[in-house]
Enzyme design. Structure first.
Site, PDB file in Angstrom:
ATOM      1  N   ALA A 130       0.805  -1.229   0.000  1.00 27.00           N
ATOM      2  CA  ALA A 130       0.000   0.000   0.000  1.00 27.00           C
ATOM      3  C   ALA A 130       0.834   1.273   0.000  1.00 27.00           C
ATOM      4  CB  ALA A 130      -0.929   0.000   1.213  1.00 27.00           C
ATOM      5  N   ALA A 186       2.473   2.603  -2.477  1.00 28.18           N
ATOM      6  CA  ALA A 186       2.477   3.318  -3.761  1.00 28.18           C
ATOM      7  C   ALA A 186       1.509   2.636  -4.716  1.00 28.18           C
ATOM      8  CB  ALA A 186       3.892   3.334  -4.362  1.00 28.18           C
ATOM      9  N   GLY A 187       1.271   3.288  -5.860  1.00 24.26           N
ATOM     10  CA  GLY A 187       0.569   2.656  -6.959  1.00 24.26           C
ATOM     11  C   GLY A 187      -0.815   2.131  -6.625  1.00 24.26           C
ATOM     12  N   ARG A 235       7.879   0.351   3.515  1.00 29.39           N
ATOM     13  CA  ARG A 235       8.353   1.725   3.756  1.00 29.39           C
ATOM     14  C   ARG A 235       7.445   2.423   4.773  1.00 29.39           C
ATOM     15  NH1 ARG A 235       9.061   3.057  -2.598  1.00 29.39           N
ATOM     16  NH2 ARG A 235       7.133   1.797  -2.620  1.00 29.39           N
ATOM     17  N   SER A 254      -2.356 -10.276 -13.662  1.00 25.33           N
ATOM     18  CA  SER A 254      -1.874  -9.453 -14.768  1.00 25.33           C
ATOM     19  C   SER A 254      -2.224 -10.144 -16.073  1.00 25.33           C
ATOM     20  CB  SER A 254      -0.352  -9.271 -14.680  1.00 25.33           C
ATOM     21  OG  SER A 254       0.156  -8.669 -15.862  1.00 25.33           O
ATOM     22  N   TYR A 307       8.110 -13.501 -14.500  1.00 24.71           N
ATOM     23  CA  TYR A 307       7.034 -12.603 -14.062  1.00 24.71           C
ATOM     24  C   TYR A 307       5.687 -13.104 -14.564  1.00 24.71           C
ATOM     25  CZ  TYR A 307       3.857  -8.693 -13.706  1.00 24.71           C
ATOM     26  OH  TYR A 307       2.761  -7.916 -13.432  1.00 24.71           O
ATOM     27  N   LYS A 309       2.278 -14.646 -12.401  1.00 24.24           N
ATOM     28  CA  LYS A 309       0.909 -14.151 -12.506  1.00 24.24           C
ATOM     29  C   LYS A 309      -0.034 -15.249 -13.009  1.00 24.24           C
ATOM     30  CE  LYS A 309       1.481 -10.120 -10.785  1.00 24.24           C
ATOM     31  NZ  LYS A 309       0.833  -9.775  -9.500  1.00 24.24           N
ATOM     32  N   GLY A 348      -3.962  -4.829 -17.642  1.00 26.62           N
ATOM     33  CA  GLY A 348      -2.950  -4.753 -18.681  1.00 26.62           C
ATOM     34  C   GLY A 348      -2.078  -3.523 -18.459  1.00 26.62           C
TER      35      GLY A 348
END
Length: 255
Positions: A13, A15-16, A38, A139, A152, A156, A183
């Site tokens: 949570a 970022a992004g 962080r 993804s 990667y 997913k 996407g």
């Protein structure tokens, strides 16, 4: 607004997607446990959202911390009604024989092992209460291969199949399981983390109008607000500037 499922734990949570999801769910009346590595970013999120957000430092590769999570949460926050498995990353775009094994290991540890461990930690409580929802961010890379996606994309694809099997295990329980597979999506640190270069990351989105973290947050919110008997199994979403590509053909090998 009140919901039968009130407390949501969102991984990644800081970022992004995770940051946008946390803020949107608070706006919708949920309480959010925001996790990430962080602390300063989690504290800033909590300050922005007020008492509806509990910042909780958690590294998704620290399996002992994940297993201890249910008992480590403070009083009043231990009943997690919804888990949003958002934390994840991609590292590099090299071909399989050129990649760093350490990058593969980190992606597997975060995208696969961390995800299944935190699901295993929180799922028993949902089943015991016969109420809950697990939402995992997949993804389109888990469905459509492309050069450099190797591990990667495989992580997913694992998320997709894990969630399908989880839904099968939950048959007859009032616990829902949903995969959301975006996407092309900008407005996050994803490409910068993957490529290690801001200019290269920015170039990924040149002349496009990609999805944004707020679009993902909107989708998560919609899924959660559906009647409890409705389970959305999977959502695949792309911006209108993207489509699944045709099969690749190499024309340099003709004899």
């Amino acid at each position: 607004m009140t919901h039968p499922l009130k407390t949501v734990l969102v991984t990644g949570a800081t970022a992004g997607f995770g940051h946008a999801i946390a803020l949107r769910l608070v706006k919708e009346g949920f309480r959010v446990i925001a996790t990430g590595r962080r602390k300063e970013r989690l504290d800033a999120l909590a300050a922005q959202a007020g008492g509806a957000v509990l910042p909780f430092v958690l590294d998704m590769t620290d399996l002992e911390a994940i297993k201890a999570l249910p008992d480590a949460l403070p009083e009043g926050w231990q009943q997690v009604d919804v888990l949003v498995n958002n934390a994840g990353l991609a590292l590099g775009l090299e071909k399989a024989w050129q990649t760093k094994p350490a990058d593969w290991e980190q992606m597997i540890a975060t995208n696969v092992t961390g995800l299944v461990e935190i699901t295993r930690a929180l799922l028993p409580g949902m089943v015991a209460r016969n109420a809950g929802h697990v939402i995992s961010l997949g993804s389109t890379a888990g469905t459509y291969p492309y050069p450099g996606a190797n591990v990667y994309g495989a992580t997913k694809a694992f998320v997709d199949q894990f969630m399908r099997n989880l839904r099968s295990d939950l048959l007859g329980k009032q616990v829902r399981a949903t995969t959301i597979a975006p996407g092309l999506c900008g407005g996050s640190e994803f490409s910068q983390v993957r490529l290690g270069d801001k200019d290269k990351a920015d170039a990924v989105y040149d002349n496009t109008k990609p999805l944004l973290p707020e679009d993902i947050a909107e989708t998560v919110t919609w899924v959660l607000k559906l009647p409890p008997h409705v389970n959305i199994n999977e959502i695949e979403m792309m911006p209108t500037c993207q489509a699944s590509a045709g099969l690749a053909v190499d024309r340099t090998m003709a004899v």
